[in-house]
Motif scaffolding. Structure first.
Motif, PDB file in Angstrom:
ATOM      1  N   GLU C 179       0.500  -1.330  -0.053  1.00 48.62           N
ATOM      2  CA  GLU C 179       0.025  -0.218  -0.043  1.00 48.62           C
ATOM      3  C   GLU C 179       0.793   1.144  -0.026  1.00 48.62           C
ATOM      4  OE1 GLU C 179      -4.191   0.370   2.237  1.00 48.62           O
ATOM      5  OE2 GLU C 179      -2.668   0.918   3.534  1.00 48.62           O
ATOM      6  N   ASN C 180       1.994   1.012   0.603  1.00 43.76           N
ATOM      7  CA  ASN C 180       3.031   2.370   0.755  1.00 43.76           C
ATOM      8  C   ASN C 180       3.701   2.627  -0.603  1.00 43.76           C
ATOM      9  OD1 ASN C 180       2.108   2.974   3.194  1.00 43.76           O
ATOM     10  ND2 ASN C 180       3.802   1.721   4.229  1.00 43.76           N
ATOM     11  N   ALA C 181       3.718   1.404  -1.280  1.00 43.14           N
ATOM     12  CA  ALA C 181       4.452   1.675  -2.424  1.00 43.14           C
ATOM     13  C   ALA C 181       3.917   2.083  -3.609  1.00 43.14           C
ATOM     14  CB  ALA C 181       5.443   0.207  -2.615  1.00 43.14           C
ATOM     15  N   MET C 182       2.452   1.834  -3.849  1.00 41.83           N
ATOM     16  CA  MET C 182       1.751   2.113  -5.150  1.00 41.83           C
ATOM     17  C   MET C 182       0.259   2.821  -4.749  1.00 41.83           C
ATOM     18  SD  MET C 182       0.443  -1.816  -6.189  1.00 41.83           S
ATOM     19  CE  MET C 182       1.945  -2.494  -5.208  1.00 41.83           C
ATOM     20  N   SER C 183      -0.369   3.297  -5.661  1.00 40.81           N
ATOM     21  CA  SER C 183      -1.514   3.789  -5.432  1.00 40.81           C
ATOM     22  C   SER C 183      -2.534   2.903  -5.285  1.00 40.81           C
ATOM     23  CB  SER C 183      -2.025   4.664  -6.542  1.00 40.81           C
ATOM     24  OG  SER C 183      -1.545   4.383  -7.885  1.00 40.81           O
ATOM     25  N   SER C 184      -3.632   3.161  -4.395  1.00 42.50           N
ATOM     26  CA  SER C 184      -4.537   2.073  -4.084  1.00 42.50           C
ATOM     27  C   SER C 184      -6.005   2.582  -4.497  1.00 42.50           C
ATOM     28  CB  SER C 184      -4.553   1.366  -2.746  1.00 42.50           C
ATOM     29  OG  SER C 184      -4.497   2.286  -1.728  1.00 42.50           O
ATOM     30  N   VAL C 185      -7.019   1.696  -4.738  1.00 43.05           N
ATOM     31  CA  VAL C 185      -8.151   1.996  -4.735  1.00 43.05           C
ATOM     32  C   VAL C 185      -9.063   1.108  -3.947  1.00 43.05           C
ATOM     33  CG1 VAL C 185     -10.127   1.864  -6.580  1.00 43.05           C
ATOM     34  CG2 VAL C 185      -7.652   2.117  -7.276  1.00 43.05           C
ATOM     35  N   THR C 186      -9.940   1.539  -3.151  1.00 43.82           N
ATOM     36  CA  THR C 186     -10.916   0.746  -2.315  1.00 43.82           C
ATOM     37  C   THR C 186     -12.146   0.610  -2.783  1.00 43.82           C
ATOM     38  OG1 THR C 186      -9.490   1.617  -0.335  1.00 43.82           O
ATOM     39  CG2 THR C 186     -11.588   0.521   0.076  1.00 43.82           C
ATOM     40  N   ILE C 187     -12.748  -0.545  -2.929  1.00 43.38           N
ATOM     41  CA  ILE C 187     -13.980  -0.671  -3.457  1.00 43.38           C
ATOM     42  C   ILE C 187     -14.850  -1.518  -2.657  1.00 43.38           C
ATOM     43  CG2 ILE C 187     -14.895  -2.473  -5.286  1.00 43.38           C
ATOM     44  CD1 ILE C 187     -12.593  -1.776  -6.941  1.00 43.38           C
ATOM     45  N   GLY C 188     -16.020  -1.060  -2.477  1.00 44.90           N
ATOM     46  CA  GLY C 188     -17.240  -1.808  -1.988  1.00 44.90           C
ATOM     47  C   GLY C 188     -18.196  -2.125  -2.727  1.00 44.90           C
ATOM     48  N   THR C 189     -18.496  -3.181  -2.786  1.00 44.54           N
ATOM     49  CA  THR C 189     -19.603  -3.923  -3.727  1.00 44.54           C
ATOM     50  C   THR C 189     -20.876  -4.261  -2.960  1.00 44.54           C
ATOM     51  OG1 THR C 189     -17.669  -4.636  -4.903  1.00 44.54           O
ATOM     52  CG2 THR C 189     -20.013  -5.179  -5.520  1.00 44.54           C
ATOM     53  N   VAL C 190     -21.889  -4.178  -3.640  1.00 44.35           N
ATOM     54  CA  VAL C 190     -23.092  -4.669  -2.947  1.00 44.35           C
ATOM     55  C   VAL C 190     -23.347  -6.145  -3.414  1.00 44.35           C
ATOM     56  CG1 VAL C 190     -25.529  -4.157  -2.470  1.00 44.35           C
ATOM     57  CG2 VAL C 190     -24.147  -2.354  -2.881  1.00 44.35           C
ATOM     58  N   GLY C 191     -23.480  -7.070  -2.687  1.00 42.89           N
ATOM     59  CA  GLY C 191     -23.887  -8.392  -2.946  1.00 42.89           C
ATOM     60  C   GLY C 191     -23.087  -8.837  -4.070  1.00 42.89           C
ATOM     61  N   LYS C 192     -23.813  -9.477  -5.103  1.00 42.68           N
ATOM     62  CA  LYS C 192     -22.988 -10.041  -6.214  1.00 42.68           C
ATOM     63  C   LYS C 192     -23.247  -9.208  -7.227  1.00 42.68           C
ATOM     64  CE  LYS C 192     -21.376 -14.573  -5.309  1.00 42.68           C
ATOM     65  NZ  LYS C 192     -20.440 -15.159  -6.227  1.00 42.68           N
ATOM     66  N   SER C 193     -23.648  -8.080  -7.228  1.00 42.19           N
ATOM     67  CA  SER C 193     -23.748  -7.206  -8.325  1.00 42.19           C
ATOM     68  C   SER C 193     -22.726  -6.556  -8.823  1.00 42.19           C
ATOM     69  CB  SER C 193     -25.002  -6.269  -7.949  1.00 42.19           C
ATOM     70  OG  SER C 193     -24.481  -5.316  -7.095  1.00 42.19           O
ATOM     71  N   GLU C 194     -22.663  -5.722  -9.824  1.00 46.47           N
ATOM     72  CA  GLU C 194     -21.616  -5.134 -10.133  1.00 46.47           C
ATOM     73  C   GLU C 194     -21.781  -3.538  -9.738  1.00 46.47           C
ATOM     74  OE1 GLU C 194     -19.882  -5.344 -13.877  1.00 46.47           O
ATOM     75  OE2 GLU C 194     -19.334  -7.445 -13.172  1.00 46.47           O
ATOM     76  N   LYS C 195     -22.699  -3.448  -8.551  1.00 44.89           N
ATOM     77  CA  LYS C 195     -22.979  -2.037  -8.219  1.00 44.89           C
ATOM     78  C   LYS C 195     -21.974  -1.675  -6.849  1.00 44.89           C
ATOM     79  CE  LYS C 195     -27.243  -1.313  -9.950  1.00 44.89           C
ATOM     80  NZ  LYS C 195     -28.659  -0.862  -9.768  1.00 44.89           N
ATOM     81  N   LEU C 196     -21.536  -0.468  -7.302  1.00 47.65           N
ATOM     82  CA  LEU C 196     -20.384  -0.063  -6.304  1.00 47.65           C
ATOM     83  C   LEU C 196     -21.043   0.972  -5.173  1.00 47.65           C
ATOM     84  CD1 LEU C 196     -17.224   0.549  -8.172  1.00 47.65           C
ATOM     85  CD2 LEU C 196     -18.135  -1.638  -7.225  1.00 47.65           C
ATOM     86  N   SER C 197     -20.811   0.720  -3.829  1.00 51.61           N
ATOM     87  CA  SER C 197     -21.358   1.652  -2.954  1.00 51.61           C
ATOM     88  C   SER C 197     -20.233   2.444  -2.435  1.00 51.61           C
ATOM     89  CB  SER C 197     -21.913   0.635  -1.670  1.00 51.61           C
ATOM     90  OG  SER C 197     -22.818   1.407  -1.116  1.00 51.61           O
TER      91      SER C 197
END
Lengths: 305, 264, 245
Positions: C179-197
């Motif tokens: 995490e300190n060495a590169m840029s990071s993205v945090t993703i939170g998904t709802v259920g089994k969908s492709e919808k990002l909360s």
């Protein structure tokens, strides 16, 4: 906590129904950013940005200070955001720990400071003992939505516009030359991040939003205050002209389809390009205006370029 | 959550019987079951997790750092964080000053010294996740078992470095167990004429007074103090209550200590 | 960074994982049945998180009463001993912590059926005992489990994970070294969908790479959802068995 602004049921219903028909109160299209007006002040680093009724002022100042011990080669750079009831009744005087205030200041901080838009090493005077401490004060003068977008533009324009006094270093001795004695120097701005905020509305019920397939959520760019109060979700994208995503923040809110979020990022890029050009144009015009006698004083011959 | 007047009076009456009748059927010397687990935080040198059956829970972490003790003379830092209470609330400040004072008296700082110049500095962090009754006993148990299970890196460089400028070096994987004894604190509730160990939340509500007694190196020592377990019906207590409590502690504290030592 | 190679030419990471592998994921629910109404313990790599949910209960003060729906609050306690080096300050009033708390509240507000519990408050406490990268995603998972244990109605799981971008390779579920060495993205998904909360990008990522980063992130969150689901079903089964015996 200051009293929140509340919208009457009939008005909120009207706005939402209109949005379903892709109509907005101020007649804009859903993906239309408001016209940005950039005003540069007399002093270096004094910028006022107006977007519709939203008005944000940014003022940059600097002083000589001591760098942090663990970062001897870097100068200091702080952004402070000042929210007062002047901007709107929802803000409380002297309270910067409200949810909205924290989010706005963190966002500007991440977009400008953490992304390394300013070359802080260029603020160093003598490693470990003296450096410039730069301070950007952002004042919200009037709020009609889009505070983050407007402040980001204001801070970046101010950084480009600002000039710090020239210094000469002789051994340990530092001389700061007043601005009227020696031409001040510009800051090293490495890239220009611009924020674009999308607001999401859910025309159907929650069930449809989470389980449904048809992704009917409405997204609009650069919401006004009323739209901001009614929205179900928000996405702020910060990009620069090099097609780099500097920061994306969708902190909860309405779950949105991943592809439509990507689509938003691409839409934002077009707007970012336009605004960056506008910022650069404003800076250029200002420097021409300040140097209106330069061509008379210059001994060079005019050259074809 | 409180008790009604009738419930309180019933509880008070049954606790003041001879022998006292406690709602959970315990004898006056009996503890509720205590669950202790240790060494679950690899980032810390020692850790313990204590769960009392009433739902009170406490986590203690012991971390160390090598410091120059000619510069930093304070080798023990304790910090208490109780959920639901602000850091400057009376409960948290009194608890943290009591515990840090006690540990400073009882932990031999000489045992933390590595060389003539460098020492280990101990950071003891206490996190009380939930506390239904007065938490000090639980905290002391947790600190005790965390310190009993604290492992420090083994020194391999020379321990005399006053003359030579050398930083201490450690063995790659060998560890030494920290030799430190922490005191155990016991709370007693005085209800009428009965003295009860480890009062439950309900028992605290009807008690006339509370006693806090320290057990260290096989004897009851100071601080011995009274604690208010509730805000109403507080009464003074007589000398024989104190004697009774000390008698109980001499009889049963060694068992508690043995149980905590063998828990790992 | 001479000793560590963040991503070796053979395709191995610092801890020996491949680019699309999650860290070990262990979770359990109902770990603190007496201390709270709902609780979970989660280990995602070296992250260790305890989550406690109390509620729905009567709000502590009248001003918090919302007549339309339950009011949700999240408190994050980043313990001083959570990192390798002990931190001096408690992180309680840091702006970053406040921002996380707001993000988590806003994420779960849309995924819980809060309208079923008007005039109540639901309080979530997250205790981070150990920190090792991707903490926001881990907190999402921990809170989801604790809320399920508390029996609060929700539409679907919310699962979170972090994804990094090393040069052009997306790496799933970063530890703190990465995490300190590169840029990071945090993703939170709802259920089994492709919808990002939840979607947070905190460092520079090329616009055209964002899609591939998100794709692997979504796949990762789906796997985590399955792991959580498995644990929940196991727990439910033992509970029913205990009841019938």
């Amino acid at each position: 906590m200051a009293k929140d602004i509340e919208i009457s049921n009939s008005e909120s219903k009207f706005i939402l129904e209109a949005l379903k028909l892709k109509q907005r109160l101020d007649g804009r299209a859903c993906d239309q950013f408001r016209d940005v007006e950039i005003e540069l002040g007399e002093a270096y680093g004094d910028v006022t940005v107006t977007m519709g009724k939203t008005k944000v002022q940014c003022r940059i100042s600097c002083e000589v200070a001591q760098p942090y011990e663990d970062r001897p080669f870097e100068g200091l750079f702080h952004i402070t955001t000042e929210t007062t009831p002047m901007a709107g009744a929802q803000f409380e005087n002297g309270n910067n720990t409200g949810e909205e205030e924290v989010l706005i200041s963190r966002m500007i901080e991440k977009a400008v400071r953490r992304s390394g838009a300013l070359d802080v090493e260029g603020l160093c005077i003598i490693a470990g003992s003296k450096c410039w401490s730069l301070r950007a004060d952002v004042h919200f003068l009037d709020c009609d939505g889009g505070l983050i977008d407007a402040s980001c533009i204001a801070v970046m324009t101010a950084l480009l516009h600002f000039k710090k006094p020239d210094v000469t270093v002789l051994g340990e001795k530092v001389t700061v030359h007043p601005v009227d004695e020696r031409e001040p120097v510009s800051l090293g701005v490495l890239h220009v991040p611009v924020c674009v905020t999308f607001s999401f509305f859910n025309p159907d019920d929650t069930e449809e939003n989470i389980k449904g397939e048809h992704n009917g959520e409405i997204s609009i760019i650069d919401a006004s205050l009323k739209e901001e109060l009614l929205r179900d979700g928000v996405l702020t994208v910060t990009l620069n002209k090099n097609r780099e995503v500097v920061q994306v923040s969708k902190a909860g809110g309405l779950p949105m389809d991943a592809l439509s979020l990507i689509d938003c990022c691409h839409k934002a890029y077009g707007i970012v390009e336009k605004i960056t050009d506008q910022i650069q144009r404003a800076i250029k015009q200002d420097s021409i205006a300040r140097n209106q006698y330069a061509h008379i004083l210059s001994s060079e011959n005019a050259r074809e370029s | 959550m409180g008790l009604s007047i009738t419930e309180k009076s019933f509880l008070f009456d049954s606790l003041t019987l001879d022998p006292p009748l406690r709602t959970d059927g315990r004898g006056s010397h009996q503890f509720r079951p205590i669950e202790v687990s240790t060494d679950f935080l690899p980032n810390s040198n020692g850790s313990s997790h204590v769960i009392l059956s009433g739902g009170s829970e406490c986590i203690v972490s012991v971390k160390t750092k090598v410091v120059d003790h000619t510069v930093e003379s304070e080798l023990l830092v304790t910090d208490v964080d109780i959920q639901g209470h602000r850091d400057d609330s009376p409960l948290v400040t009194s608890m943290s000053s009591l515990i840090s004072k006690l540990l400073k008296q009882t932990i031999d700082q000489k045992k933390l010294m590595l060389t003539k110049r460098y020492s280990f500095k101990l950071y003891i962090d206490v996190l009380v996740l939930a506390s239904k009754s007065y938490p000090v006993s639980m905290i002391s148990f947790a600190i005790f078992s965390a310190l009993k299970n604290t492992w420090l890196p083994k020194l391999i460089s020379s321990d005399d470095d006053l003359e030579v400028e050398e930083l201490p070096t450690f063995h790659d994987y060998d560890m030494v167990k920290l030799d430190a004894d922490a005191p155990l604190l016991f709370t007693f509730a005085i209800v009428g004429d009965s003295v009860l160990v480890d009062p439950s939340f309900e028992e605290s509500l009807v008690s006339n007074n509370g006693l806090l007694i320290t057990w260290y190196k096989d004897r009851a020592t100071s601080p011995i103090r009274s604690v208010g377990l509730n805000n109403d019906n507080v009464k003074g207590f007589s000398q024989h209550h104190l004697e009774e409590a000390i008698k109980l502690i001499h009889k049963y504290a060694p068992d508690v200590e043995r149980a905590l030592v063998s828990s790992d | 960074m001479s000793r560590f190679e963040i991503y070796s030419p053979e395709g191995l990471r610092v801890d020996g994982r491949r680019w699309n592998e999650l860290r070990s994921f262990n979770c359990s629910i109902n770990t603190h049945p007496n201390a709270a109404d709902g609780s979970s313990y989660l280990e995602q790599g070296n992250n260790k998180i305890i989550t406690l949910v109390t509620g729905p209960q009567e709000p502590a003060s009248r001003s918090q009463v919302n007549t339309k729906q339950a009011s949700l609050s999240v408190t994050i306690n980043l313990t001083k001993f959570a990192k390798m080096e002990r931190s001096k300050s408690s992180h309680k009033n840091e702006r970053r912590t406040l921002e996380w708390q707001t993000s988590l509240v806003r994420t779960f507000e849309k995924n819980l059926m809060l309208h079923l519990y008007p005039r109540t408050s639901i309080d979530v406490q997250v205790h981070v005992l150990q920190l090792d990268g991707g903490i926001l995603g881990a907190m999402l998972n921990g809170i989801t489990l604790a809320l399920i244990d508390a029996g609060i109605a929700m539409y679907d799981f919310v699962s979170g994970v972090s994804v990094g971008l090393y040069d052009t390779t997306p790496l799933l579920d970063l530890n703190s070294l990465e995490e300190n060495a590169m840029s990071s993205v945090t993703i939170g998904t709802v259920g089994k969908s492709e919808k990002l909360s939840l979607l947070l990008v905190e460092d520079k990522v090329p616009l055209d790479r964002l899609e591939s980063v998100m794709a692997i992130g979504i796949a990762g969150t789906h796997r985590i959802r399955d792991l959580m689901d498995k644990e929940l079903r196991k727990h439910g089964k033992t509970r029913v068995e205990n009841l019938t015996n």
